[in-house]
Motif scaffolding. Structure first.
Motif, PDB file in Angstrom:
ATOM      1  N   TYR A  26      60.018  20.058  41.943  1.00  0.00           N
ATOM      2  CA  TYR A  26      60.202  18.945  42.890  1.00  0.00           C
ATOM      3  C   TYR A  26      61.525  19.190  43.652  1.00  0.00           C
ATOM      4  O   TYR A  26      62.610  18.906  43.161  1.00  0.00           O
ATOM      5  CB  TYR A  26      60.219  17.630  42.126  1.00  0.00           C
ATOM      6  N   GLU A  27      61.407  19.718  44.877  1.00  0.00           N
ATOM      7  CA  GLU A  27      62.578  20.174  45.623  1.00  0.00           C
ATOM      8  C   GLU A  27      63.587  19.055  45.891  1.00  0.00           C
ATOM      9  O   GLU A  27      64.802  19.243  45.760  1.00  0.00           O
ATOM     10  CB  GLU A  27      62.146  20.813  46.952  1.00  0.00           C
ATOM     11  N   GLN A  28      63.099  17.897  46.291  1.00  0.00           N
ATOM     12  CA  GLN A  28      64.017  16.807  46.632  1.00  0.00           C
ATOM     13  C   GLN A  28      64.841  16.373  45.421  1.00  0.00           C
ATOM     14  O   GLN A  28      66.023  16.060  45.537  1.00  0.00           O
ATOM     15  CB  GLN A  28      63.236  15.607  47.187  1.00  0.00           C
ATOM     16  N   ASP A  49      71.590  24.279  40.146  1.00  0.00           N
ATOM     17  CA  ASP A  49      70.547  23.565  40.890  1.00  0.00           C
ATOM     18  C   ASP A  49      70.449  24.044  42.334  1.00  0.00           C
ATOM     19  O   ASP A  49      69.352  24.178  42.886  1.00  0.00           O
ATOM     20  CB  ASP A  49      70.816  22.060  40.852  1.00  0.00           C
ATOM     21  N   PHE A  50      71.599  24.294  42.977  1.00  0.00           N
ATOM     22  CA  PHE A  50      71.555  24.800  44.347  1.00  0.00           C
ATOM     23  C   PHE A  50      70.868  26.167  44.388  1.00  0.00           C
ATOM     24  O   PHE A  50      70.057  26.444  45.286  1.00  0.00           O
ATOM     25  CB  PHE A  50      72.962  24.899  44.944  1.00  0.00           C
ATOM     26  N   ASN A  51      71.183  27.033  43.417  1.00  0.00           N
ATOM     27  CA  ASN A  51      70.522  28.343  43.356  1.00  0.00           C
ATOM     28  C   ASN A  51      69.014  28.181  43.191  1.00  0.00           C
ATOM     29  O   ASN A  51      68.212  28.882  43.839  1.00  0.00           O
ATOM     30  CB  ASN A  51      71.083  29.165  42.198  1.00  0.00           C
ATOM     31  N   ASN A  57      63.516  27.271  48.732  1.00  0.00           N
ATOM     32  CA  ASN A  57      63.599  26.909  50.151  1.00  0.00           C
ATOM     33  C   ASN A  57      64.849  27.534  50.758  1.00  0.00           C
ATOM     34  O   ASN A  57      65.963  27.049  50.545  1.00  0.00           O
ATOM     35  CB  ASN A  57      63.627  25.380  50.292  1.00  0.00           C
ATOM     36  N   LYS A  58      64.666  28.591  51.491  1.00  0.00           N
ATOM     37  CA  LYS A  58      65.798  29.335  52.065  1.00  0.00           C
ATOM     38  C   LYS A  58      66.137  28.874  53.480  1.00  0.00           C
ATOM     39  O   LYS A  58      66.930  29.530  54.176  1.00  0.00           O
ATOM     40  CB  LYS A  58      65.494  30.832  52.051  1.00  0.00           C
ATOM     41  N   LYS A  59      65.605  27.761  53.907  1.00  0.00           N
ATOM     42  CA  LYS A  59      65.836  27.287  55.272  1.00  0.00           C
ATOM     43  C   LYS A  59      66.570  25.943  55.304  1.00  0.00           C
ATOM     44  O   LYS A  59      66.607  25.293  56.349  1.00  0.00           O
ATOM     45  CB  LYS A  59      64.491  27.139  56.010  1.00  0.00           C
ATOM     46  N   SER A  61      69.902  23.940  55.313  1.00  0.00           N
ATOM     47  CA  SER A  61      71.334  24.112  55.587  1.00  0.00           C
ATOM     48  C   SER A  61      72.203  23.454  54.533  1.00  0.00           C
ATOM     49  O   SER A  61      73.209  24.024  54.091  1.00  0.00           O
ATOM     50  CB  SER A  61      71.667  23.524  56.967  1.00  0.00           C
ATOM     51  N   SER A  62      71.848  22.240  54.106  1.00  0.00           N
ATOM     52  CA  SER A  62      72.706  21.494  53.180  1.00  0.00           C
ATOM     53  C   SER A  62      72.807  22.180  51.821  1.00  0.00           C
ATOM     54  O   SER A  62      73.818  22.048  51.121  1.00  0.00           O
ATOM     55  CB  SER A  62      72.196  20.061  53.011  1.00  0.00           C
ATOM     56  N   ALA A  63      71.771  22.949  51.437  1.00  0.00           N
ATOM     57  CA  ALA A  63      71.815  23.654  50.151  1.00  0.00           C
ATOM     58  C   ALA A  63      72.860  24.769  50.192  1.00  0.00           C
ATOM     59  O   ALA A  63      73.665  24.922  49.266  1.00  0.00           O
ATOM     60  CB  ALA A  63      70.449  24.221  49.817  1.00  0.00           C
ATOM     61  N   TYR A  64      72.848  25.544  51.272  1.00  0.00           N
ATOM     62  CA  TYR A  64      73.856  26.599  51.414  1.00  0.00           C
ATOM     63  C   TYR A  64      75.250  25.995  51.576  1.00  0.00           C
ATOM     64  O   TYR A  64      76.239  26.548  51.076  1.00  0.00           O
ATOM     65  CB  TYR A  64      73.533  27.492  52.607  1.00  0.00           C
ATOM     66  N   HIS A  65      75.310  24.871  52.260  1.00  0.00           N
ATOM     67  CA  HIS A  65      76.603  24.188  52.419  1.00  0.00           C
ATOM     68  C   HIS A  65      77.150  23.748  51.062  1.00  0.00           C
ATOM     69  O   HIS A  65      78.313  23.976  50.732  1.00  0.00           O
ATOM     70  CB  HIS A  65      76.432  22.972  53.338  1.00  0.00           C
ATOM     71  N   GLY A  66      76.280  23.142  50.260  1.00  0.00           N
ATOM     72  CA  GLY A  66      76.708  22.705  48.932  1.00  0.00           C
ATOM     73  C   GLY A  66      77.158  23.877  48.068  1.00  0.00           C
ATOM     74  O   GLY A  66      78.189  23.807  47.386  1.00  0.00           O
TER      75      GLY A  66
END
Length: 261
Positions: A26-28, A49-51, A57-59, A61-66
């Motif tokens: 569950y991505e969200q 979790d971010f990894n 989902n490699k698209k 932005s907020s995940a890479y930001h985190g």
């Protein structure tokens, strides 16, 4: 999340854990837990979790930001810059990622790249006073004092209560012998200051600006107030003595010169 907004962090975390036990992909829920753990400074768990989310989902932005923010907190600035760059490239509206990257470059003493990012952030949103302050600090590190003055003045135009910017700008005014500007700014700072230690420094600088503006009586008054608060403030005795000399009050000047020895 409602629970997190209400400060019910553990309840929010429990709900996310339950959701992920039911549906591990569950991505969200994954990214929500990652952000919650980041806010709680549980960096290792948040990074996991971010990894996990980025693998799915490699698209986003907020995940890479985190993830970039975590690396920055851990002092891994090169890895942080890599992730923050990806975050900004995925979403050019993610101004926070650009600003965080500027901070990382600054930490690495890469002043050129840091200035570039702050300038880009200002181009995107010219109404954030702190951006001008941060860029001014870069200008000073590069000995570009005139540019620093301009950015600090803009910062205070947008954020009049930014004490750091006011302190830095008043010092620059004095250094560059812009005494009328220094006196005006320091007078405003004095009216706003509530901290006794900062008050001493502001009043001393104000007295010095007044002395160079030939406002000798007013300078003496401020030097005297500094001395009253800090009897061992030798520079105030010297400044007051110089002001007395300009007023030809030689006996008072001699007393202060003697006290400064």
């Amino acid at each position: 999340m409602i629970l997190q907004a209400q400060g019910r962090i553990q309840e929010a975390l429990n709900d996310l854990n339950t959701a992920l036990q039911v549906e591990p992909m569950y991505e969200q829920a994954i990214i929500s837990r990652a952000k919650l753990l980041l806010n709680e400074k549980q960096y290792d768990k948040s990074l996991s979790d971010f990894n996990r989310f980025i693998d799915l989902n490699k698209k986003n932005s907020s995940a890479y930001h985190g993830r970039g923010k975590i690396y920055a907190f851990q002092g891994k600035h090169e890895s942080a810059i890599e992730n923050l760059t990806t975050a900004y490239n995925l979403d050019h509206n993610n101004l926070a990622a650009l600003i965080d990257r500027a901070n990382c470059y600054h930490s690495l003493k890469n002043l050129e790249m840091s200035e570039r990012d702050y300038s880009e952030a200002i181009r995107c949103n010219s109404s954030i006073g702190s951006l001008y302050y941060n860029r001014a600090v870069i200008h000073l590190a590069r000995k570009e004092e005139d540019k620093a003055v301009g950015d600090l003045e803009k910062c205070l135009e947008l954020s009049p209560n930014n004490e750091q910017a006011a302190n830095l700008l008043s010092s620059l005014y004095l250094t560059k012998k812009k005494y009328p500007e220094a006196e005006r700014l320091l007078t405003e700072m004095l009216d706003k200051c509530t901290d006794e230690i900062n008050l001493i420094g502001i009043r001393y600088n104000l007295a010095t600006a007044k002395k160079y503006n030939s406002h000798f009586e007013s300078a003496i008054e401020d030097y005297s107030k500094v001395i009253q608060q800090s009897p061992n403030h030798l520079h105030s005795y010297l400044g007051r003595a110089a002001s007395y000399m300009q007023l030809r009050e030689y006996s008072e000047a001699l007393k202060d010169y003697t006290k400064s020895l």
